[in-house]
Motif scaffolding. Sequence first.
Motif, PDB file in Angstrom:
ATOM      1  N   ILE A   1       0.772  -1.378  -0.079  1.00 22.14           N
ATOM      2  CA  ILE A   1      -0.200   0.013   0.055  1.00 22.14           C
ATOM      3  C   ILE A   1       0.874   1.127  -0.063  1.00 22.14           C
ATOM      4  CG2 ILE A   1      -1.937  -1.164   1.040  1.00 22.14           C
ATOM      5  CD1 ILE A   1      -1.088   0.474   3.945  1.00 22.14           C
ATOM      6  N   ALA A   2       2.088   1.239  -0.474  1.00 24.65           N
ATOM      7  CA  ALA A   2       3.026   2.179  -0.095  1.00 24.65           C
ATOM      8  C   ALA A   2       2.564   3.413  -1.083  1.00 24.65           C
ATOM      9  CB  ALA A   2       4.223   1.848  -0.790  1.00 24.65           C
ATOM     10  N   PRO A   3       2.928   4.753  -0.856  1.00 24.20           N
ATOM     11  CA  PRO A   3       2.081   5.842  -1.633  1.00 24.20           C
ATOM     12  C   PRO A   3       3.104   6.172  -2.804  1.00 24.20           C
ATOM     13  CG  PRO A   3       3.454   6.714   0.235  1.00 24.20           C
ATOM     14  CD  PRO A   3       3.348   5.134   0.442  1.00 24.20           C
ATOM     15  N   VAL A   4       4.116   5.338  -3.153  1.00 24.36           N
ATOM     16  CA  VAL A   4       5.093   5.757  -4.341  1.00 24.36           C
ATOM     17  C   VAL A   4       5.020   4.347  -5.039  1.00 24.36           C
ATOM     18  CG1 VAL A   4       7.134   6.601  -5.327  1.00 24.36           C
ATOM     19  CG2 VAL A   4       5.987   7.702  -3.214  1.00 24.36           C
ATOM     20  N   ARG A   5       4.902   4.104  -6.139  1.00 20.25           N
ATOM     21  CA  ARG A   5       4.944   2.978  -7.058  1.00 20.25           C
ATOM     22  C   ARG A   5       6.093   3.378  -8.086  1.00 20.25           C
ATOM     23  NH1 ARG A   5       0.204   1.939 -10.396  1.00 20.25           N
ATOM     24  NH2 ARG A   5      -0.680   1.198  -8.581  1.00 20.25           N
TER      25      ARG A   5
ATOM     26  N   GLY B   1      18.428   2.394 -16.577  1.00 17.65           N
ATOM     27  CA  GLY B   1      18.320   3.162 -15.580  1.00 17.65           C
ATOM     28  C   GLY B   1      16.869   3.837 -15.824  1.00 17.65           C
ATOM     29  N   ALA B   2      16.132   3.779 -16.848  1.00 21.05           N
ATOM     30  CA  ALA B   2      14.799   4.206 -17.004  1.00 21.05           C
ATOM     31  C   ALA B   2      13.695   3.670 -16.385  1.00 21.05           C
ATOM     32  CB  ALA B   2      14.479   4.078 -18.578  1.00 21.05           C
ATOM     33  N   LEU B   3      12.811   4.540 -15.218  1.00 19.33           N
ATOM     34  CA  LEU B   3      11.988   3.866 -14.559  1.00 19.33           C
ATOM     35  C   LEU B   3      10.949   4.802 -14.596  1.00 19.33           C
ATOM     36  CD1 LEU B   3      13.983   3.322 -11.327  1.00 19.33           C
ATOM     37  CD2 LEU B   3      13.628   1.880 -13.130  1.00 19.33           C
ATOM     38  N   ARG B   4       9.522   4.486 -14.260  1.00 16.62           N
ATOM     39  CA  ARG B   4       8.536   5.330 -14.381  1.00 16.62           C
ATOM     40  C   ARG B   4       7.925   5.239 -12.602  1.00 16.62           C
ATOM     41  NH1 ARG B   4       5.463   2.899 -17.540  1.00 16.62           N
ATOM     42  NH2 ARG B   4       4.242   1.528 -16.307  1.00 16.62           N
ATOM     43  N   LEU B   5       7.687   6.554 -12.364  1.00 23.23           N
ATOM     44  CA  LEU B   5       7.355   6.630 -10.685  1.00 23.23           C
ATOM     45  C   LEU B   5       5.834   7.024 -10.830  1.00 23.23           C
ATOM     46  CD1 LEU B   5       9.486   8.116  -8.096  1.00 23.23           C
ATOM     47  CD2 LEU B   5       7.413   9.086  -8.512  1.00 23.23           C
ATOM     48  N   THR B   6       5.125   6.551 -10.009  1.00 14.83           N
ATOM     49  CA  THR B   6       3.705   6.869  -9.949  1.00 14.83           C
ATOM     50  C   THR B   6       3.440   7.283  -8.395  1.00 14.83           C
ATOM     51  OG1 THR B   6       2.927   5.677 -11.633  1.00 14.83           O
ATOM     52  CG2 THR B   6       1.254   6.458 -10.096  1.00 14.83           C
ATOM     53  N   ASN B   7       3.047   8.597  -8.286  1.00  8.76           N
ATOM     54  CA  ASN B   7       2.492   9.180  -6.985  1.00  8.76           C
ATOM     55  C   ASN B   7       1.199   8.675  -6.653  1.00  8.76           C
ATOM     56  OD1 ASN B   7       2.050  10.738  -4.521  1.00  8.76           O
ATOM     57  ND2 ASN B   7       2.129  12.751  -5.688  1.00  8.76           N
TER      58      ASN B   7
ATOM     59  N   TYR C   1      -0.050   9.092  -3.588  1.00  8.67           N
ATOM     60  CA  TYR C   1      -0.827   9.993  -2.574  1.00  8.67           C
ATOM     61  C   TYR C   1      -1.968  10.654  -3.296  1.00  8.67           C
ATOM     62  CZ  TYR C   1       3.249   9.948   0.693  1.00  8.67           C
ATOM     63  OH  TYR C   1       4.224   9.617   1.385  1.00  8.67           O
ATOM     64  N   ASP C   2      -2.858  10.715  -2.451  1.00  9.45           N
ATOM     65  CA  ASP C   2      -4.065  11.489  -2.778  1.00  9.45           C
ATOM     66  C   ASP C   2      -4.376  12.735  -2.850  1.00  9.45           C
ATOM     67  OD1 ASP C   2      -5.630   8.976  -3.216  1.00  9.45           O
ATOM     68  OD2 ASP C   2      -5.647   8.934  -0.868  1.00  9.45           O
ATOM     69  N   PHE C   3      -3.253  13.509  -1.990  1.00 13.92           N
ATOM     70  CA  PHE C   3      -3.124  15.085  -1.966  1.00 13.92           C
ATOM     71  C   PHE C   3      -1.678  15.392  -1.938  1.00 13.92           C
ATOM     72  CE2 PHE C   3      -7.055  13.612   0.187  1.00 13.92           C
ATOM     73  CZ  PHE C   3      -8.016  14.165  -0.468  1.00 13.92           C
ATOM     74  N   ASN C   4      -0.885  14.670  -1.478  1.00 12.06           N
ATOM     75  CA  ASN C   4       0.439  15.194  -1.502  1.00 12.06           C
ATOM     76  C   ASN C   4       1.310  15.095  -2.788  1.00 12.06           C
ATOM     77  OD1 ASN C   4       0.194  16.010   1.027  1.00 12.06           O
ATOM     78  ND2 ASN C   4       1.753  14.105   1.984  1.00 12.06           N
ATOM     79  N   GLY C   5       2.199  15.927  -3.075  1.00  8.61           N
ATOM     80  CA  GLY C   5       3.244  15.904  -3.924  1.00  8.61           C
ATOM     81  C   GLY C   5       4.305  14.980  -3.378  1.00  8.61           C
TER      82      GLY C   5
ATOM     83  N   VAL D   1      12.697  14.974  -8.307  1.00 11.25           N
ATOM     84  CA  VAL D   1      11.716  13.935  -8.584  1.00 11.25           C
ATOM     85  C   VAL D   1      10.285  14.632  -8.289  1.00 11.25           C
ATOM     86  CG1 VAL D   1      10.642  11.681  -7.990  1.00 11.25           C
ATOM     87  CG2 VAL D   1      13.245  12.041  -7.968  1.00 11.25           C
ATOM     88  N   GLU D   2       9.363  14.970  -9.394  1.00 15.47           N
ATOM     89  CA  GLU D   2       8.113  15.489  -9.157  1.00 15.47           C
ATOM     90  C   GLU D   2       7.218  14.676  -9.823  1.00 15.47           C
ATOM     91  OE1 GLU D   2       8.668  19.266 -10.633  1.00 15.47           O
ATOM     92  OE2 GLU D   2      10.075  20.108  -9.249  1.00 15.47           O
ATOM     93  N   ALA D   3       5.970  14.683  -9.296  1.00 15.75           N
ATOM     94  CA  ALA D   3       4.632  14.137  -9.749  1.00 15.75           C
ATOM     95  C   ALA D   3       3.640  14.598  -8.715  1.00 15.75           C
ATOM     96  CB  ALA D   3       4.987  12.672  -9.781  1.00 15.75           C
ATOM     97  N   ASP D   4       2.619  15.008  -9.378  1.00 19.85           N
ATOM     98  CA  ASP D   4       1.447  15.500  -8.708  1.00 19.85           C
ATOM     99  C   ASP D   4       0.516  14.070  -8.192  1.00 19.85           C
ATOM    100  OD1 ASP D   4       1.500  17.990  -9.257  1.00 19.85           O
ATOM    101  OD2 ASP D   4       0.397  18.180 -10.996  1.00 19.85           O
ATOM    102  N   PRO D   5      -0.173  14.279  -7.385  1.00 20.24           N
ATOM    103  CA  PRO D   5      -0.879  13.153  -6.483  1.00 20.24           C
ATOM    104  C   PRO D   5      -1.775  12.355  -7.920  1.00 20.24           C
ATOM    105  CG  PRO D   5      -1.390  15.293  -5.480  1.00 20.24           C
ATOM    106  CD  PRO D   5      -0.768  15.671  -6.562  1.00 20.24           C
ATOM    107  N   GLN D   6      -1.439  11.087  -7.913  1.00 21.03           N
ATOM    108  CA  GLN D   6      -2.191  10.348  -8.746  1.00 21.03           C
ATOM    109  C   GLN D   6      -1.562  10.270 -10.171  1.00 21.03           C
ATOM    110  OE1 GLN D   6      -4.190   7.706  -7.589  1.00 21.03           O
ATOM    111  NE2 GLN D   6      -3.930   8.590  -5.698  1.00 21.03           N
ATOM    112  N   GLN D   7      -0.440  11.054 -10.378  1.00 20.38           N
ATOM    113  CA  GLN D   7       0.127  11.126 -11.449  1.00 20.38           C
ATOM    114  C   GLN D   7       1.495  10.632 -11.514  1.00 20.38           C
ATOM    115  OE1 GLN D   7      -1.390  12.822 -14.180  1.00 20.38           O
ATOM    116  NE2 GLN D   7      -3.089  12.758 -12.695  1.00 20.38           N
ATOM    117  N   SER D   8       1.948  10.142 -12.929  1.00 19.65           N
ATOM    118  CA  SER D   8       3.406   9.533 -12.881  1.00 19.65           C
ATOM    119  C   SER D   8       4.339  10.490 -13.592  1.00 19.65           C
ATOM    120  CB  SER D   8       3.052   8.301 -13.842  1.00 19.65           C
ATOM    121  OG  SER D   8       2.094   7.162 -13.351  1.00 19.65           O
TER     122      SER D   8
END
Length: 1007
Positions: free
Chosen positions: A597-601, A610-616, A618-622, A647-654
């Motif tokens: 259930i971690a808030p970062v995938r 080294g190419a990765l996709r990060l998904t935020n 969190y429901d509200f946090n950056g 490293v930046e991604a809005d909530p529920q964004q990748s």
Amino acid sequence: MLNLERYWENPHILEVNRQEPRAYYIPYADAASAMAGKRSRSPFYRTLNGGWKFKYYSSVHHIQESFYDSDFDASGWDDLLVPSCWQTEGYDQLHYTNVNYPIPCDPPYVPDENPAGLYIRDFRLEEAWNGKQTYTVFEGVNSCFYLWVNGQFAGYSQGSRMPAEFDITPFLQQGINRMAVMVLKWCDGTYLEDQDLWRFSGIFRDVYLLGREQAHIRDVFAKPELSKNFVEGVLRCELETAGSLTVTAELQDAEGRVCASGQVNADGHAELLLQVREPVLWNAENPYLYELFVSDGRETIHFPVGFRTVSVEDGIFKLNGQAIKLKGVNRHDSHPDLGQTIPLEHMIQDLQLMKRHNVNTVRTSHYPNDPRFLELCDRFGFYVVDESDLECHGLAVSGDFHQLTQDPSWEKAFVDRVERMVERDKNHASVIMWSLGNESGYGANHIAMAKWAQKRDDSRLVHYEGAATRYGGDTDTEDLDIESEMYPSLAYVEAYGTDESRTKPLFLCEYSHAMGNGPGDLKEYWDLFYKYPNLMGGCVWEWNDHGIRAQTSSGEEYFGYGGDFGDQPNDGNFCIDGLVSPDRVPHTGLLELKQIIAPVRIEAVDAGKGALRLTNLYDFNGLDHLSFAWKLEADGELVEQGVLHHVEADPQQSAAVTVPFKHLPTAGRCFLTVSVRLKEEKAWAESGYEIAFAQFDLGGKPAGADQEQVWLDQLRQRPLSIREEGSLITVEGLDFRHVFDTVKGTFVRLSKHNVDMLQSPLAFSIWRAPTDNDRNIKHRWMEEGFHRAGMKVYACSIRKQSGHELEMAVDFSLGGYMKHPVLKGQAVWQIDGSGEVSLSVKVQVREGLPFLPRFGLQITMPKGNELAEYFGFGPGESYIDKHHSARMGKYMQRVDDMFEPYVMPQENGSRYGTEWASVTNELGMGLQFTGANPFSFSASHYFPEDLDQAGHLHELMKREETIVHLDYRMSGIGSNSCGPELLEKYRLDEKAFEFALRLRPVFKEDE
């Protein structure tokens, strides 16, 4: 017998002289002291916690004395600390039962032999309280109680886990006053309190006095309201007063700035509106609280206020207009020494642990928790499903599950329980749902509860799982805002997610039963929760094991469960079903939940580059509060490390990220690991604490593997000496001596430089000590004799022999008495001049059998083999369906440290995905194991049978030998102790398979 009205068997009488329910608060002299919240510093508060005189009776009918008289001599009575549960203090019977009532099911009647506890407390009121209205508050008494003050009857109440407040002003006198309380173990309310827990009794929560002015603020309902765009906020303060008052209200922001205030003349009821422009919204990730101070000029009452909305839109659950997922646990009030009496620091410890493991939701199963717990949830940031003190599970046994909820004579008792909860907890931002209780059937009385809750508070949702169609009962669920299920199959959950006709979101109020070694099905549920918007998440059952700390006659400490104290009926260790131990040590199941259930995938795009996709998630946090450290390892050794920047991604964004390692190592098993950590210290974790991680297999083979292969190939050409004596074949080389028994069909000795590596012959194994989640399938396993399966050798022959090689074939079966063999197979054993033993086995499993617990090789090594080194998933235990919190790497551990101390011993400590392992003595002398494919590995000082036969840890007798298991495959863990059956993909259900291993005696320090 005392001449008392038998209120305890009359569902129409729930109280006598009890005050109407109200919000929880303590009045203070000013805003500063109210904000500090130190109750003892309030001039209007006086604790009655502490030492009381106490006498226990096995039956209320045995009480002959007028103990409540003001001049009664109680000097000969025992001293008892209040609050406490009298069972944990040595009185009565410690008793755990889940479904079954501990009394005959004959509502509203209870046994005539109804235990009673008598309490007496003398107290003196300071002169400053002269002329005040004096109230006494009992925050929790199980199950009902009668109250006397100075010999006069002052009141009666039932409903164990909700406050009872009485105006005792008419009974007080100058100087010393006496309070007498009679608590009964059972009453008609017992039929509504059949929760899965230890059945405690007594004054188990705080007791205190409040000295109020004749005219005072009696109740406050602070209702935050928001405009649709969340720009405008209004705090609607509904006031109730005793008498005529001028009431002022002041709202401060979290920085202490006054942002709104107002004043109103109130005489009974009034309302104040406080306007807030662009309020900061509360959520579990950012629990921003305003501070409301309501004052009449003499008393000040403080309420934290969180602006937030809860809604269902198009079948999707939302908070502040944002679809969120509830990552929850079910939590009982439970302490290993104090029972249901919970210290404040213990509550804080629970919430800190939950935060550290990414939990954002608590269901208060199955009653309102201590009121201070909700204050903590407001501030730490948790969503709370606040549950009424209502469960009638025992009626299911009687055959009429809906009996009480369909009976109009019980409606008052049902509604009373939701009413008192809502009134007490209505000012808490953390409470997002009112729950009507648990497993109590469903009918008109529940519907009346729902209607009352919705009318009183339309800002939250109403939940009740017991209305699920599979239970029968009333089909009218219009007043329930969500659909709720317990332990549904994944197929059901996915069908719900794809059903566009569903207008309510689905909440799994209980799923993934975390009993013993488990749960093992978390990831599959969360894959679905994230996939479908109308699935709002759920709460794992449950947070903690409910063990009671006990001692053996020799003074050895252990955690007891049902039946350990002579209690009947009992449900054994079914109360040992948590993510943490009774003393709050996390089980590996909690680590698994944390990762899933971690808030970062983080996922691979091209991990080799080294190419990765990060998904935020969190429901509200950056992500600005997190750091991302990475490391590149080869064969478990650090090669390169660094930190990802920007490293930046809005909530529920990748977002795409690139790990800037310079180059991949040309040799070694390579893994890239990214660790997500806190940048700054929180109230629940230190700076640098790891929130989540991701690991990527970059391939490769161990460094030096080719050279080692060349070296081994040379060793394999060394000459062998082979000697046959009866059934024994002795094979000797330059530095080893092995013995194979053709009757047993296996090696009975492996040695190097005269150091023996075996204590017993090598053996195939299919049995594991059943886990709690095997409790259903184990009966089928045992019916087929899996637990007694021994080896039958049909034939054993030398297939190949040369000067440097010997190969033997063994046709065998595994089975037990009464049944056909479980499986048949052929094992081919090969030994060469290096002393290495290779095993290749082909297996055919009999048709019609349940899946196997395991299949592999069991090796018993002599005393002293205490060091285990392996390359696989670790450092803790890991299984095919429970390894997401483990990392591939090289680990060195002592055998004792590989053991997981579950309260009830069971299969534990396996390491999934092992590529090689060794078990040696302190000098590195022992055996090394390598598989053709990854295998499951464990090393222990207990045989499966030892674990199976022990009911508690202290019953285990540690063996000197080290028992090693090398499993082709171990079936998964699942959660079938209460949840669905183990998923097919995690079962060892193959009817034909092959397994290959190599065993090599080693002196590691010489190699």
